[in-house]
Design a protein around this motif. Structure first.
Motif, PDB file in Angstrom:
ATOM      1  N   ASN A 197      -7.321  -5.934  11.815  1.00  0.00           N
ATOM      2  CA  ASN A 197      -7.930  -6.292  10.538  1.00  0.00           C
ATOM      3  C   ASN A 197      -9.254  -5.573  10.310  1.00  0.00           C
ATOM      4  O   ASN A 197      -9.568  -5.159   9.188  1.00  0.00           O
ATOM      5  CB  ASN A 197      -8.138  -7.806  10.457  1.00  0.00           C
ATOM      6  CG  ASN A 197      -6.890  -8.555  10.007  1.00  0.00           C
ATOM      7  OD1 ASN A 197      -6.734  -8.889   8.847  1.00  0.00           O
ATOM      8  ND2 ASN A 197      -5.981  -8.811  10.947  1.00  0.00           N
ATOM      9  N   LEU A 198     -10.050  -5.415  11.361  1.00  0.00           N
ATOM     10  CA  LEU A 198     -11.320  -4.688  11.229  1.00  0.00           C
ATOM     11  C   LEU A 198     -11.086  -3.247  10.815  1.00  0.00           C
ATOM     12  O   LEU A 198     -11.852  -2.671  10.032  1.00  0.00           O
ATOM     13  CB  LEU A 198     -12.085  -4.732  12.555  1.00  0.00           C
ATOM     14  CG  LEU A 198     -12.851  -6.016  12.868  1.00  0.00           C
ATOM     15  CD1 LEU A 198     -13.388  -5.980  14.293  1.00  0.00           C
ATOM     16  CD2 LEU A 198     -13.994  -6.222  11.871  1.00  0.00           C
ATOM     17  N   GLN A 199     -10.028  -2.664  11.317  1.00  0.00           N
ATOM     18  CA  GLN A 199      -9.737  -1.275  11.004  1.00  0.00           C
ATOM     19  C   GLN A 199      -9.119  -1.107   9.622  1.00  0.00           C
ATOM     20  O   GLN A 199      -9.493  -0.196   8.872  1.00  0.00           O
ATOM     21  CB  GLN A 199      -8.784  -0.703  12.062  1.00  0.00           C
ATOM     22  CG  GLN A 199      -8.436   0.771  11.841  1.00  0.00           C
ATOM     23  CD  GLN A 199      -7.451   1.285  12.887  1.00  0.00           C
ATOM     24  OE1 GLN A 199      -6.995   0.532  13.756  1.00  0.00           O
ATOM     25  NE2 GLN A 199      -7.126   2.563  12.804  1.00  0.00           N
ATOM     26  N   LYS A 200      -8.200  -1.990   9.263  1.00  0.00           N
ATOM     27  CA  LYS A 200      -7.424  -1.805   8.035  1.00  0.00           C
ATOM     28  C   LYS A 200      -7.996  -2.553   6.827  1.00  0.00           C
ATOM     29  O   LYS A 200      -7.855  -2.086   5.697  1.00  0.00           O
ATOM     30  CB  LYS A 200      -5.980  -2.262   8.274  1.00  0.00           C
ATOM     31  CG  LYS A 200      -5.234  -1.473   9.330  1.00  0.00           C
ATOM     32  CD  LYS A 200      -5.010  -0.034   8.884  1.00  0.00           C
ATOM     33  CE  LYS A 200      -4.167   0.731   9.904  1.00  0.00           C
ATOM     34  NZ  LYS A 200      -3.912   2.113   9.477  1.00  0.00           N
ATOM     35  N   ARG A 201      -8.610  -3.697   7.042  1.00  0.00           N
ATOM     36  CA  ARG A 201      -9.072  -4.522   5.920  1.00  0.00           C
ATOM     37  C   ARG A 201     -10.307  -5.325   6.322  1.00  0.00           C
ATOM     38  O   ARG A 201     -10.271  -6.558   6.388  1.00  0.00           O
ATOM     39  CB  ARG A 201      -7.949  -5.444   5.428  1.00  0.00           C
ATOM     40  CG  ARG A 201      -7.228  -6.206   6.524  1.00  0.00           C
ATOM     41  CD  ARG A 201      -6.034  -6.993   6.018  1.00  0.00           C
ATOM     42  NE  ARG A 201      -6.349  -7.892   4.957  1.00  0.00           N
ATOM     43  CZ  ARG A 201      -6.847  -9.121   5.098  1.00  0.00           C
ATOM     44  NH1 ARG A 201      -7.134  -9.576   6.329  1.00  0.00           N
ATOM     45  NH2 ARG A 201      -7.069  -9.874   4.059  1.00  0.00           N
ATOM     46  N   PRO A 202     -11.414  -4.663   6.597  1.00  0.00           N
ATOM     47  CA  PRO A 202     -12.617  -5.374   7.084  1.00  0.00           C
ATOM     48  C   PRO A 202     -13.143  -6.415   6.107  1.00  0.00           C
ATOM     49  O   PRO A 202     -13.541  -7.511   6.510  1.00  0.00           O
ATOM     50  CB  PRO A 202     -13.622  -4.254   7.323  1.00  0.00           C
ATOM     51  CG  PRO A 202     -13.124  -3.101   6.497  1.00  0.00           C
ATOM     52  CD  PRO A 202     -11.649  -3.210   6.505  1.00  0.00           C
TER      53      PRO A 202
END
Length: 441
Positions: A197-202
């Motif tokens: 999630n941090l990488q794709k949709r922070p």
């Protein structure tokens, strides 16, 4: 198993969903709407479409004589439990869970677009495709450290080796197959999901965690979902039977989602046992078959008992009641603080009822519903002779004193237990419906 009432109601609900929204039932959909074999119905739907069907659904519920018994608004889903009392005192409950994504603590595992991507229509309802049926349940269970249920084994066998499932597992958990994920601790899988999630949709992750914290805290502080019931009355009024029938008639929704307590939360032991352990009392009378065996106590002893039990009620409420009613759960007390007011011989707290009622209002956390269950002295004596007529009349006088006050319902159990239960449930359903309409507004 759906009754005629619930089948007719669910047919109207799915007609509404078919007309006004894009949705998919996630599992246990095979018999719907005519035959509901599950405790709840899990429906994937976007927040936008949920808002579109909310008011029409309320109108449908009211037009068909159903009531909104509980309403839970959490970060990932909204739950409605709706109830109806039909002919022959038959109670029907339907739980609708509207899912906006698959997530844990606000960490998204599957988006609503993914949940609806392969939905299929079977002629009556839309349901999720096989991959989504498996992934939605599997991802959630593994992240919280649970095993995927054996009852869905056929779904797993059909979905776990498809390309779509493999891609999703790799994206969320890294280069991990389902066989490896089965053996991986849930906390480790959660951290992998956080990384994804941090990488794709922070920003989405921040919003999801914030929504989780906000709704979790709000539900705990306001206890706006489940509810609590206390039953008080003289021995022979039929409390045990009425309580058992109440739980039974609340069906599968509350069969396992309820807790039962006797008299108080019981964070602490009986006062006699505590005094004995402290060396203040040589012997403890444990003849519990005779609850009125104790002699009359003076004002100071009564105040000491009141203070001790009050601490238990206050702390126990937040430890054993609030923790349950913040979600869709039921807490039942066979006697509560009300019993101290009505039956002083049992608690050996001999203080004026007006003083005890003032103490209750000032210090004792209130249950949502307080049932004063009783009958005439003639009826009670015919059932059980644990009290004499004077004792029964004394309790009934205090019941009559409390009955007009806010939060109390006096019920005469003179005929059948189901008649008393129907009166109680009608009262609770109507009051819960009013509360939930305000919450939904």
């Amino acid at each position: 198993m759906a009754t005629n009432y619930s089948a007719a109601f669910l047919t109207k609900v799915f007609s509404l969903l078919n007309e006004k929204s894009e949705y998919a039932v996630l599992r246990n959909f095979e018999g719907l709407p005519d035959n509901n074999t599950a405790r709840d119905i899990d429906i994937a739907i976007s927040r936008k479409d949920y808002k579109a069907i909310k008011q029409p659904l309320i109108q449908l519920i009211e037009n068909t004589g159903w009531k909104i018994l509980t309403y839970l608004n959490s970060d990932r889903l909204i739950t409605w439990v709706v109830a109806h009392i039909g002919e022959n005192d038959k109670t029907d409950l339907v739980q609708l869970d509207f899912f906006f994504n698959t997530s844990v603590f606000g960490v998204e595992l599957m988006s609503i677009d993914e949940l609806l991507a392969d939905r299929q229509f079977n002629g009556n309802i839309y349901h999720a495709g096989t991959d989504v049926q498996f992934l939605d349940k599997y991802l959630y269970d593994r992240v919280v450290g649970a095993s995927y249920p054996q009852k869905y084994r056929s779904t797993r066998e059909a979905a776990e080796n498809t390309d779509g499932t493999k891609r999703k597992l790799k994206a969320i958990f890294g280069n991990v197959s389902s066989s490896i994920a089965d053996k991986t601790p849930g906390k480790k899988l959660l951290m992998k999901a956080v990384g994804y999630n941090l990488q794709k949709r922070p920003l989405g992750l921040i919003g999801g965690v914030s929504r989780f914290l906000w709704t979790f805290t709000g539900n705990y502080v306001r206890s706006r979902t489940g509810f609590s019931i206390g039953f008080t009355g003289p021995d022979g009024s039929g409390k045990t039977t009425v309580i058992d029938r109440t739980i039974e008639r609340l069906g599968d929704v509350f069969a396992k989602a309820h807790t039962y307590n006797h008299f108080r939360p019981a964070l602490f032991g009986n006062l006699g046992d505590v005094a004995h352990s402290a060396g203040l009392k040589k012997e403890v009378d444990r003849n519990y078959s005779d609850p009125h065996r104790g002699g009359k106590t003076g004002a100071l002893s009564s105040l000491a008992r009141l203070g001790y039990y009050s601490i238990d009620y206050i702390l126990g409420y937040f430890a054993k009641v609030k923790t349950q009613t913040r979600i869709t759960r039921l807490v039942i007390f066979d006697r509560y603080f009300t019993d101290i007011i009505c039956d002083s011989r049992r608690s050996r707290i001999y203080l004026p009822p007006k003083f005890l009622n003032l103490w209750r209002k000032l210090f004792i956390p209130s249950l949502d519903y307080n049932i004063l269950l009783t009958a005439s002295s003639e009826t009670i004596l015919a059932r059980k002779r644990e009290l004499d007529e004077a004792g029964i009349n004394a309790i009934n006088e205090r019941i009559d004193y409390l009955a007009p006050k806010k939060g109390y319902l006096k019920v005469l159990n003179e005929s059948t237990p189901d008649a008393a239960v129907t009166e109680i449930l009608n009262h609770i359903f109507n009051e819960q419906h009013k509360k939930n309409l305000k919450r939904l507004g």
